[in-house]
Design a protein around this motif. Structure first.
Motif, PDB file in Angstrom:
ATOM      1  N   TYR A 116      -3.567   9.563   0.967  1.00 29.77           N
ATOM      2  CA  TYR A 116      -3.458   9.058   2.195  1.00 29.77           C
ATOM      3  C   TYR A 116      -2.103   9.916   2.816  1.00 29.77           C
ATOM      4  O   TYR A 116      -2.220  10.743   3.663  1.00 29.77           O
ATOM      5  N   PHE A 122       0.997   6.647  -7.098  1.00 27.37           N
ATOM      6  CA  PHE A 122      -0.086   7.454  -7.630  1.00 27.37           C
ATOM      7  C   PHE A 122      -0.678   8.488  -7.050  1.00 27.37           C
ATOM      8  O   PHE A 122      -1.377   9.313  -7.250  1.00 27.37           O
ATOM      9  N   LEU A 141       1.988   1.823  -3.511  1.00 27.11           N
ATOM     10  CA  LEU A 141       0.774   2.310  -4.386  1.00 27.11           C
ATOM     11  C   LEU A 141       0.679   3.852  -4.086  1.00 27.11           C
ATOM     12  O   LEU A 141       0.185   4.553  -5.077  1.00 27.11           O
ATOM     13  N   ASP A 142       0.362   4.067  -2.652  1.00 26.26           N
ATOM     14  CA  ASP A 142       0.006   5.591  -2.367  1.00 26.26           C
ATOM     15  C   ASP A 142       1.254   6.523  -3.036  1.00 26.26           C
ATOM     16  O   ASP A 142       0.891   7.641  -3.344  1.00 26.26           O
ATOM     17  N   SER A 149       2.854  12.646  -6.439  1.00 28.60           N
ATOM     18  CA  SER A 149       3.212  11.253  -6.594  1.00 28.60           C
ATOM     19  C   SER A 149       4.557  10.948  -7.408  1.00 28.60           C
ATOM     20  O   SER A 149       4.896  11.888  -8.207  1.00 28.60           O
ATOM     21  N   GLU A 162      -0.159  13.333  -1.457  1.00 22.39           N
ATOM     22  CA  GLU A 162      -1.039  13.861  -2.543  1.00 22.39           C
ATOM     23  C   GLU A 162      -0.768  13.534  -4.026  1.00 22.39           C
ATOM     24  O   GLU A 162       0.423  13.202  -4.248  1.00 22.39           O
ATOM     25  N   SER A 163      -1.557  13.715  -4.710  1.00 28.57           N
ATOM     26  CA  SER A 163      -1.458  13.361  -6.029  1.00 28.57           C
ATOM     27  C   SER A 163      -0.391  13.954  -6.938  1.00 28.57           C
ATOM     28  O   SER A 163       0.373  13.773  -7.528  1.00 28.57           O
ATOM     29  N   LEU A 210      -2.454   8.619  -3.971  1.00 29.95           N
ATOM     30  CA  LEU A 210      -3.929   8.234  -3.430  1.00 29.95           C
ATOM     31  C   LEU A 210      -4.469   9.244  -2.562  1.00 29.95           C
ATOM     32  O   LEU A 210      -5.666   9.015  -2.157  1.00 29.95           O
ATOM     33  N   TRP A 254       0.944  -1.162   0.020  1.00 27.46           N
ATOM     34  CA  TRP A 254      -0.201   0.038  -0.087  1.00 27.46           C
ATOM     35  C   TRP A 254       0.980   1.150   0.019  1.00 27.46           C
ATOM     36  O   TRP A 254       0.509   2.214  -0.750  1.00 27.46           O
TER      37      TRP A 254
END
Length: 310
Positions: free
Chosen positions: A182, A178, A174-175, A189, A185-186, A180, A171
């Protein structure tokens, strides 16, 4: 009637006869009753003492014989124990000895007839060794790193712990990849040009601040960090390569623990060290075999050639 001339001869004869008679005190007359009892008592005591001495001598001899028998028994027991230990060592050595892979002709000649049941206690070569795709022999003890958990609930919970810990790593990957929303921030990424290590390592201010600050934002650090998160996470979730995942994951977690110093809620312990201990425990109990692909992965040609990848 005749008589002596002096008239005293009869008396003298009587007196001489009396003088010639033995003295009763000098004659061995039988002992009286008291004397006989005293003699018998003395002889009885002497017999009792003799019997007691004989019995004591026999008892001492028996004790010496018992001690000798006990010593021989101890020596025999020690010898039997040594023989048993040597036999066990030889059996272990024989169990770990590689058995050559039989050729096709040998296998056909030694194969049991159809429907035949192996005799009790007979161990076939397959139970001792396993062969790779190229026919090479791999001792089974090299294929069983760690020890399997025999309890069903124990296997289940170890498998579940492995999956959950794997998700923690994957996780995070992935965060950061991308953004996500949590922990990342986008806009920050990795696919949008952000650095997965920049924000975290630049914020280190503990005793190792200079070491971690120098790595922040470096391309090689970003790639190693992201590959580590993804690889460790997938390996744990799938139950393959658990040993390698445990070792690399422990290194990564210890670095993250060093970056977290000094602690604010505990003198030295945080979740990074706890995760590291759990990772190593999963490797030692073959945690990938339950709720994972650990068993078929162990039979693959790659793991046969490189058992540490199990």
């Amino acid at each position: 009637m005749s008589s002596s001339a002096t008239g005293h001869e009869p008396w003298e004869t009587t007196e001489n006869a009396a003088d010639a008679a033995p003295n009763p005190a000098d004659v061995n007359v039988p002992p009286t009753g008291d004397t006989a009892r005293d003699s018998a008592g003395t002889e009885g005591i002497s017999a009792i003492n003799t019997t007691a001495r004989d019995a004591a001598a026999k008892a001492e001899s028996a004790r010496e014989g018992a001690d000798e028998a006990a010593e021989r028994a101890r020596a025999a027991a020690d010898e039997a124990t040594e023989r048993t230990r040597n036999a066990a060592d030889e059996a272990r050595a024989a169990a770990t000895t590689s058995v050559a892979t039989p050729t096709a002709d040998t296998a056909a000649a030694t194969a049991p007839a159809a429907g035949a049941v192996p005799a009790a206690g007979v161990v076939t070569p397959a139970a001792v060794t396993d062969t790779g795709a190229g026919g090479e022999t791999v001792p089974m003890h090299e294929m069983t790193l760690g020890m399997a958990v025999t309890s069903g609930p124990g296997r289940f919970f170890f498998g579940l712990a492995r999956i959950l810990l794997g998700w923690v790593f994957f996780w995070a990957f992935l965060d950061k990849l991308f953004g996500l929303g949590y922990a990342t921030e986008s806009a920050n990424s990795w696919i949008n040009g952000g650095s997965p290590t920049s924000g975290y390592l630049n914020g280190v201010d503990g005793p190792f601040a200079s070491f971690f600050n120098s790595m922040a934002g470096q391309a090689w650090a970003d790639w190693l960090f992201m590959i580590g998160l993804a690889g460790i996470g997938l390996a744990l979730i799938l139950g393959i390569g658990v040993w390698l995942a445990a070792l690399t994951g422990t290194v990564l977690l210890v670095f993250m623990w060093m970056a977290s110093l000094p602690m604010t809620q505990n003198p030295f312990l945080d979740e990074h060290l706890v995760y590291a201990v759990v990772l190593l425990g999963l490797a030692f109990v073959r945690g990938g075999d339950t709720l994972g692909l650990g068993k078929p992965w162990a039979r693959s040609g790659l793991v046969r050639a490189l058992p540490f990848l199990r």
